[in-house]
Scaffold this motif. Structure first.
Motif, PDB file in Angstrom:
ATOM      1  N   PHE A  31       0.775 -17.896  -0.811  1.00  7.90           N
ATOM      2  CA  PHE A  31       2.156 -17.834  -1.301  1.00  7.90           C
ATOM      3  C   PHE A  31       2.258 -17.082  -2.624  1.00  7.90           C
ATOM      4  CE2 PHE A  31       5.881 -19.549  -3.557  1.00  7.90           C
ATOM      5  CZ  PHE A  31       6.867 -19.254  -2.627  1.00  7.90           C
ATOM      6  N   GLY A  32       1.724 -17.671  -3.703  1.00  3.81           N
ATOM      7  CA  GLY A  32       1.945 -17.065  -5.009  1.00  3.81           C
ATOM      8  C   GLY A  32       0.707 -16.736  -5.807  1.00  3.81           C
ATOM      9  N   SER A  33      -0.481 -16.998  -5.252  1.00  2.30           N
ATOM     10  CA  SER A  33      -1.752 -16.696  -5.932  1.00  2.30           C
ATOM     11  C   SER A  33      -1.894 -17.408  -7.272  1.00  2.30           C
ATOM     12  CB  SER A  33      -1.919 -15.181  -6.121  1.00  2.30           C
ATOM     13  OG  SER A  33      -2.069 -14.545  -4.878  1.00  2.30           O
ATOM     14  N   LEU A  34      -1.371 -18.626  -7.345  1.00  6.54           N
ATOM     15  CA  LEU A  34      -1.491 -19.400  -8.584  1.00  6.54           C
ATOM     16  C   LEU A  34      -2.947 -19.605  -8.978  1.00  6.54           C
ATOM     17  CD1 LEU A  34       1.155 -22.203  -7.883  1.00  6.54           C
ATOM     18  CD2 LEU A  34       1.424 -20.233  -9.410  1.00  6.54           C
ATOM     19  N   ASP A  85      -3.390 -21.521  -3.258  1.00  9.01           N
ATOM     20  CA  ASP A  85      -2.104 -20.807  -3.201  1.00  9.01           C
ATOM     21  C   ASP A  85      -2.157 -19.312  -2.943  1.00  9.01           C
ATOM     22  OD1 ASP A  85       0.789 -20.975  -3.426  1.00  9.01           O
ATOM     23  OD2 ASP A  85       0.589 -19.941  -5.350  1.00  9.01           O
ATOM     24  N   VAL A 108       9.206 -10.882  -6.546  1.00  6.17           N
ATOM     25  CA  VAL A 108       7.772 -10.945  -6.821  1.00  6.17           C
ATOM     26  C   VAL A 108       7.193  -9.568  -6.541  1.00  6.17           C
ATOM     27  CG1 VAL A 108       7.151 -11.689  -4.477  1.00  6.17           C
ATOM     28  CG2 VAL A 108       5.632 -12.247  -6.385  1.00  6.17           C
ATOM     29  N   ASP A 131       3.888 -24.854  -0.453  1.00  5.60           N
ATOM     30  CA  ASP A 131       4.976 -23.925  -0.747  1.00  5.60           C
ATOM     31  C   ASP A 131       5.460 -23.214   0.512  1.00  5.60           C
ATOM     32  OD1 ASP A 131       5.402 -24.317  -3.476  1.00  5.60           O
ATOM     33  OD2 ASP A 131       3.719 -23.030  -4.019  1.00  5.60           O
ATOM     34  N   ARG A 135       3.250  -7.276  -6.602  1.00  6.61           N
ATOM     35  CA  ARG A 135       1.806  -7.198  -6.806  1.00  6.61           C
ATOM     36  C   ARG A 135       1.376  -5.744  -6.594  1.00  6.61           C
ATOM     37  NH1 ARG A 135       2.356 -11.635  -8.770  1.00  6.61           N
ATOM     38  NH2 ARG A 135       1.709 -13.628  -7.867  1.00  6.61           N
TER      39      ARG A 135
END
Length: 395
Positions: free
Chosen positions: A157-160, A154, A307, A23, A309
Motif C-alpha cells: 500500500f504505502g511502503s511505510l 506495508d 502519492v 490498509d 514514487r
C-alpha cells in the motif's frame, strides 16, 4: 523422493500466517503475527533484532549480523504484507507443496523471497541451525561486512516499512527479493496518482445553457490525455521499460438525471520512466489543465497529488549487480535474464536513498490473483544465489 529444503519449509510456515494488509482490507491481520515469527527465527540464530513500529500494529523487523570490520554491508529487503484473500480459490494459508509448487496467498509475492532471505542470511553468516535457547545471541558474523535483513510492513500500500528502515539504517548495497522468475530486474517504472476536481455550475437539465457541465469538461480532459498519451508513445522507448503510460482510473460526477453536473472528479495514474520525476509529470498535467482553463469558458479545476514514487534503474556495473549476476550464472547454469518491470517496488526507495540495489526473486505466478504459487526449486535456487552473494559481497 527429494527431501524438502529448509527454505521451502520456512516458506510454508510464513504462508500459514495471515498477514493481509489492513490498509487494503479494513480489519485484516496485518504484520504483527508474521513479524513476531520472523523476529524469533532471527533471534534464535544469533541476529541482533530490532522491531520498528512508528505506526502501531504495523511492525517491521530488522535483523543484523555484525561483521568483523572492514567489509561492505548488504541489506536484504522483503515485505511481510500480502493483498487480500477475498475470492481466493481454496485455502489461502495452506502452504501446500504439490508437484513442485507451494500454494497460498503470498507464496510468490513475496514470502518465497522472504524465506530465501532468512535462510541465506543465516547460512552465509555461519549459522546453519538455531542457537540453543540458553545461548547468548551475540550477532557476530564470520564475514567482514554487516548483513542487514529488513522484513518490512506495508509494501502493498504505502511502503511505510521501508521508509521507516531508511530513517535508521544504511548499507553499501541492497537486494530486493520481489518475485522476478530468477531474472535480474535492473529497472522499473515509477508512478504518480493525481486527483482532478472539475467544478461546474448546476442547472436544470432542460436548460443546460444556464449551467456549466463538469462532466462535459471531463470529456475534454480525456481527449487531452489522449494527446498526451500519443506524445508519450512517440518518444524514444526505454530499452528495458518501453514507454510510460497515462490513464484515468476512476471518474465520478453528477447528482441525478435531471441536473447539469456541478462537479466531476477524475483519478489519473501516470507511470514514469527513469529520468522523469513526480514533479515533472505533475507540471506536465497541470500545464494540460491550464491550457483547457485558458481556452474553455467556465473550465475550473483543482489538481492534487495523492502519492508518487520515482522510477528505478540500476547500473549494470555496480558491484552488487555484478556479484548477483555471477552467482546466478553459477547456480542456474546460464546467464540470468536481464529485464525491467512495469510495476513499482521498494527498490525505488532504496535507490532514492543512494543505496545501489537490484531486484531478484522466485519463480511462480498468481500475484494478487485468485490462486497463487511459488516454484519450490526456484526458492532453493534463490536461497543459493543470495547465500553466495552475501558471502562474496560482505567478505
Amino acid at each position: 523422493m527429494k527431501a524438502q529444503s529448509e527454505a521451502v519449509g520456512v516458506l510454508q510456515a510464513l504462508v500459514g500466517i495471515d498477514s493481509v494488509n489492513p490498509d487494503l482490507v479494513p480489519g485484516a491481520a496485518g504484520e504483527r503475527m508474521i513479524a513476531a515469527w520472523c523476529a524469533e527465527w532471527l533471534t534464535r540464530r544469533g541476529f541482533e533484532v530490532h522491531r520498528l513500529e512508528e505506526h502501531p500494529g504495523r511492525p517491521t523487523i530488522v535483523g543484523i549480523r555484525r561483521g568483523t570490520g572492514g567489509g561492505r554491508s548488504l541489506m536484504l529487503n522483503g515485505h511481510l504484507d500480502t493483498v487480500g484473500v477475498g475470492g481466493y480459490a481454496g485455502d489461502p494459508f495452506s502452504g501446500e507443496l504439490r508437484d513442485g509448487r507451494v500454494s497460498g496467498r503470498g507464496t510468490f509475492d513475496m514470502k518465497g523471497g522472504v524465506a530465501a532471505i532468512l535462510v541465506a542470511a543465516a547460512r552465509a553468516t555461519g549459522v546453519g541451525a538455531p542457537v540453543p535457547d540458553t545461548a547468548a545471541a551475540t550477532g557476530a558474523s564470520v564475514l567482514a561486512g554487516d548483513v542487514i535483513v529488513t522484513l518490512v510492513a506495508d509494501e502493498e500500500f504505502g511502503s511505510l516499512g521501508t521508509m521507516e528502515v531508511l530513517r535508521r539504517f544504511r548499507a553499501d548495497a541492497a537486494i530486493v527479493a520481489e518475485p522476478s522468475e530468477l531474472a535480474l530486474t535492473l529497472a522499473h517504472r515509477g508512478f504518480a496518482w493525481f486527483e482532478v476536481e472539475l467544478t461546474g455550475l448546476a442547472a436544470h437539465g432542460s436548460q443546460p445553457e444556464r449551467g456549466v457541465d463538469a462532466i462535459a469538461h471531463a470529456g475534454l480532459v480525456l481527449r487531452a490525455l489522449d494527446e498526451l498519451r500519443a506524445g508519450i508513445q512517440a518518444a524514444p522507448a526505454h530499452p528495458l521499460l518501453g514507454h510510460g503510460t497515462v490513464r484515468v482510473s476512476t471518474i465520478a460526477g453528477g447528482t441525478d438525471a435531471a441536473t447539469v453536473a456541478a462537479a466531476c472528479t477524475l483519478t489519473i495514474e501516470r507511470r514514469m520512466l527513469p529520468g522523469q520525476s513526480p514533479d515533472q509529470v505533475e507540471a506536465e498535467l497541470r500545464a494540460l489543465l491550464e491550457r483547457l482553463a485558458g481556452s474553455v469558458a467556465g473550465f475550473r479545476f483543482r489538481l492534487r497529488r495523492l502519492v508518487a514514487r520515482g522510477a528505478f534503474e540500476a547500473d549494470p556495473e555496480w558491484p552488487i549487480v555484478r556479484a548477483v549476476s555471477a552467482h546466478a550464472t553459477h547456480v542456474l547454469g546460464r546467464s540470468p535474464e536481464i529485464r525491467g518491470e512495469p510495476f513499482w517496488t521498494d527498490a525505488g526507495l532504496l535507490h532514492e536513498a543512494g543505496i545501489p540495489c537490484l531486484v531478484v526473486g522466485v519463480d511462480g505466478g498468481g500475484a494478487h490473483a485468485d490462486t497463487e504459487w511459488a516454484d519450490a526449486e526456484s526458492v532453493d535456487a534463490l536461497t543459493d544465489i543470495l547465500t553466495r552473494t552475501i558471502a562474496d559481497f560482505c567478505a
